[in-house]
Each structure stands twice: as structure tokens, then as C-alpha cells.
Scaffold this active site. Sequence first.
Site, PDB file in Angstrom:
ATOM      1  N   ASP A   1       0.794  -1.167  -0.028  1.00 44.40           N
ATOM      2  CA  ASP A   1      -0.110   0.100   0.008  1.00 44.40           C
ATOM      3  C   ASP A   1       0.983   1.215   0.134  1.00 44.40           C
ATOM      4  O   ASP A   1       1.646   1.190   0.545  1.00 44.40           O
ATOM      5  CB  ASP A   1      -1.050   0.072   1.257  1.00 44.40           C
ATOM      6  CG  ASP A   1      -1.923   1.133   1.174  1.00 44.40           C
ATOM      7  OD1 ASP A   1      -2.813   1.044   0.768  1.00 44.40           O
ATOM      8  OD2 ASP A   1      -1.490   1.888   2.120  1.00 44.40           O
TER       9      ASP A   1
ATOM     10  N   GLU B   1       1.604  -0.397  -5.031  1.00 40.37           N
ATOM     11  CA  GLU B   1       0.703   0.588  -5.036  1.00 40.37           C
ATOM     12  C   GLU B   1       1.450   2.094  -5.213  1.00 40.37           C
ATOM     13  O   GLU B   1       1.774   2.770  -3.892  1.00 40.37           O
ATOM     14  CB  GLU B   1      -0.321   0.643  -3.922  1.00 40.37           C
ATOM     15  CG  GLU B   1      -1.552   1.856  -4.441  1.00 40.37           C
ATOM     16  CD  GLU B   1      -2.250   2.667  -3.208  1.00 40.37           C
ATOM     17  OE1 GLU B   1      -3.461   2.928  -3.873  1.00 40.37           O
ATOM     18  OE2 GLU B   1      -1.672   2.322  -2.192  1.00 40.37           O
TER      19      GLU B   1
END
Length: 496
Positions: A193, A256
Site C-alpha cells: 500500500d 501501489e
Amino acid sequence: MSTHPTAPWWRDAVVYQIYPRSFQDSDGDGEGDLRGIAQRLHHIADLGADAVWLSPVYPSPFADGGYDVADYIGIDPRFGSLRDADYVIAAAHELGLKLLMDIVPCHTSIEHPWFSEHPERYVWSDREGPRNNWIAAFGGPAWSRDPRSGRWYLHSFYPEQPDLDWRREDVRAAMAAVLRFWIDRGVDGFRLDAIDRLVKDLELRDDPQATGPPALPEHGEAGTLEQRHSRNAPDIGDALAALRAGAGDDALLVGEVYLPASGLAPFLEQLDVAFAFELLHAPWDVTAIRAAVEVALDPAGAAGRVAWVLSNHDCPRLPDRVGCENVRTAALLALTLPGLVFMFQGDEIGMADGPGREPPDDRAGRDRHRHPMRWDDDVPHGGFTRGLVPWMPAIEVAGGAVKAQRADPDSLLSLYRDLIAVRRRLGDGLDFIAADDGVLAYRRGPNHVVAINLSQDARAAPAAGRLVRATHAHEHAAGSAAPDRLGPGEGFVAIA
Ligand code: GLC
């Protein structure tokens, strides 16, 4: 499954993103859980997907839908227990599915014990107040005062998510151990993330005022500064190397990295792939989509080491973003691009955004993209829960729930299943070919051609042989000659 015997399993794989809170509830509390996921895994295997990505299931106060982690090696009771996680991992493997966990390394929850027991692991201001002008991703200053110590800490996202200091060896070692923990439990990789935020400017210098629109869309106020210093520091390598060391060489690491594809190279030294965000944000027109694909495939840049994605838990759902009339061609596009592709739960039935919650669960307004899956129209709450009150309504889907679509060869779900199967047979590479205005057309390998009408009118189709799969199979059956015209929202993959 790859057509290349020596390629890693994920080379052309389809990864199905599960948002655990909204997938399947097994205990009637109105929220999805791990046992519920295990019950529904066969749906993903039937689609032909290769892997599942679980959005966070760790203990969390849920200030950011679980992306505020209070314990990286536990399971939030709302989702079950570690035993349930083991059960899901084993159940996925039994069905031939790989499993990816979501790791949130940039920040912890403010309730993570590290924040009180190891404050030195976080980024603090050296003065009584914000250290610089940085703006948090969801708006407001990126610095907040810790009431306990009176000191100010950095948070790239919500104030409940203090940023870790990734230049510290103990932070790197602790997070590497987290990845190792999950690898030892059997997971096959990780979605990492907000990795572009992991390391910031060493001197914490102010971000300059933006002089133009951001390279990728930013949430309101965050786009007023050019995020030159608040993300993407040049010494990211040490941090990523620690994550790779923890995960091991065989684990799939998907980043990401919220940067244009041209900026991904330093990340790809350690990660296998990074999401292709230009495509996710591209307006639905030929020029924009072609440019987004080209930049991701550019040999001088990301060189195709991307994970294609058109939809996730942070964005408007496909019918809302590209229009209901284009959800079939969106599937055709995503599933015929070369390499790894991610889809979001519900894409395969055409789930649209629903109403938000009042008061909102997510202050950044993303509740409406996260409604529960709609499995069966004949039972209460679409089969999502046997409880009385789902955390958000399982809203009806125009094309019907999974059960109805599964039985219908003309459904969107059948299109997804067929395209996932076809995808294995497409050759290497992608070459755009000339086509009528508003038509996106490309060759895959020597034998296949894909044509997609992105315009609002009927258009000439490029020359092609027999159809392999058209978006509207009841009008254009597989094996018949490819049509010479495409209506709006129509497309096909055919023998070249
Ligand atoms: C990622 C997640 C998003 C979350 C943010 C902060 O962008 O996809 O849901 O809010 O990171 O962790």
C-alpha cells in the site's frame, strides 16, 4: 496460468480483489468475514482467476477501512481469527488460487502499540507545530499534535495513520518480519500500500506550489502542492530491499506506487510490478487509453512490468466511471492487455456505486464504492448476510446477481469468464493497429486482434477473421466471421 513454462505464475494472471468487509458474512453480524470468503472462493475459481488479493483484515480501529493497522500479524475479530486466515489460505490453495495479503507499510494505526511504545519509529516535527507545508492525501495539514507528548507527527493520510520512519533499521526489520510471518503461513505475495509515500525528503523541505494539474488525480486540496518532497525520495531502494528480503524472492510484490508509469523504475528494482494508474484514471477515449497503455509498455520505462487495473475500493465503480454501456468493453480491454491484471469484486456482475453512509464511514467519500456483493436476488440482502442489518445495503445490480448471471451465457459474468479463458491463448506483446475514429484496435501476438468501439456511434471494425469472443455473444457468436461494424460499447477479440 502462463503460456511460458519458465515464467512466474503471475505473468499473465488475473487477480481478484476482495474487500473483506463486503464480500460474504458468515456469522450474521452484517459484515463480511474470513469464513465467508472461504465459502465463496469457488466463485473466483469458476471465473478462472489465478489469485485473490485480500484488502486488510488486521486488527484496526477502522479509521480508514482497515488501512490503519494496529497489529500486522493478527486478524481483526470482525473478520475472524488467525485460524480462519489459515483456513482461507488453505481453501484458496486447494482451489488452485494464490493469495495476496495487503501490507500497509507507510503508516500504522495511531492505536498500534509502536506509537506509544516506540515513538522513535515515527516521523516527528522538531518544533511546536507542523514541520513543513505538506498536505495529507485526504486534505488538511499532514501534521497533527500527539496529545500525550505534545509533539507533532507526520501523517500522509488521515491523522489516525502516523507515518513510520523508513530510514530506520528497526522499522525495516520489523516490517520485513511481518512479511516473513505471512509467507510462513503460506501466502503467495503482497500488494504493498501507498509505497510512493514510504520515504520522503530527508530534510523535510516544503513542497512547492503546483503550477499545473497533478500527474495523477489528487484529492482536492492535496493537488495544490507539487508533491516533490513529501513522497518518492531517491533513496527508496533500502526500504524496498527490506520488504523484498522479508518476502523472499518467490513472493509476488505488487506496488501501489501512485506515480505515472514513467517514474516506476526505481520501485521495480525490488517490486515485481506496480499498478498502472494512468489506465485507471484515463478518460474513456482512444487517445487517452492508448497513451496510458503505451507509457506502461514503454521499454525505456516500466517496460510492461505493471498490473493493469480499472477498478478498486478507492474509485467510482465501472458503470459510474465509464458508463453502463461500456462495462463490457472495459472487461474486454482489461482482460486482453498483456501481463498481470487486477479486477475488483463485483466488476464481473456490473456492480455500480451505491448510496454513501450517513454519517460516512470513510470521510474521503469512498463508502459508495464498497457495497456488499450481490450473490442471489432471491434471498434477503442478496445473500451477503443472514443477519438483519448489513453494514451497507447489498444494492441490486442491473444485470442481476451472481446466481442469475452465472446461468446466462450472455451475461457480463459469462463474458468475464470467457475472456479470462481466452486471455491464456493470446500471444506475446501488443501492437496498436490503425482503425476507424473512436475504435481502439491492437494485435496480440501473431494470431489475435482486439477491437473496441469507445465512441457513441457505430463505427467500422478493423478487418479480422473468426470471432473468438465478442462483447455481445448473442448477436455475434464465437466462430462466426467478425462483424465489419461495431455498435457503441461493442468490441471483440478475433483471429487476425
Ligand atoms: C491506499 C489504499 C487506500 C488507503 C490509503 C492509505 O491508497 O488503497 O484505501 O486509504 O492507501 O492507506
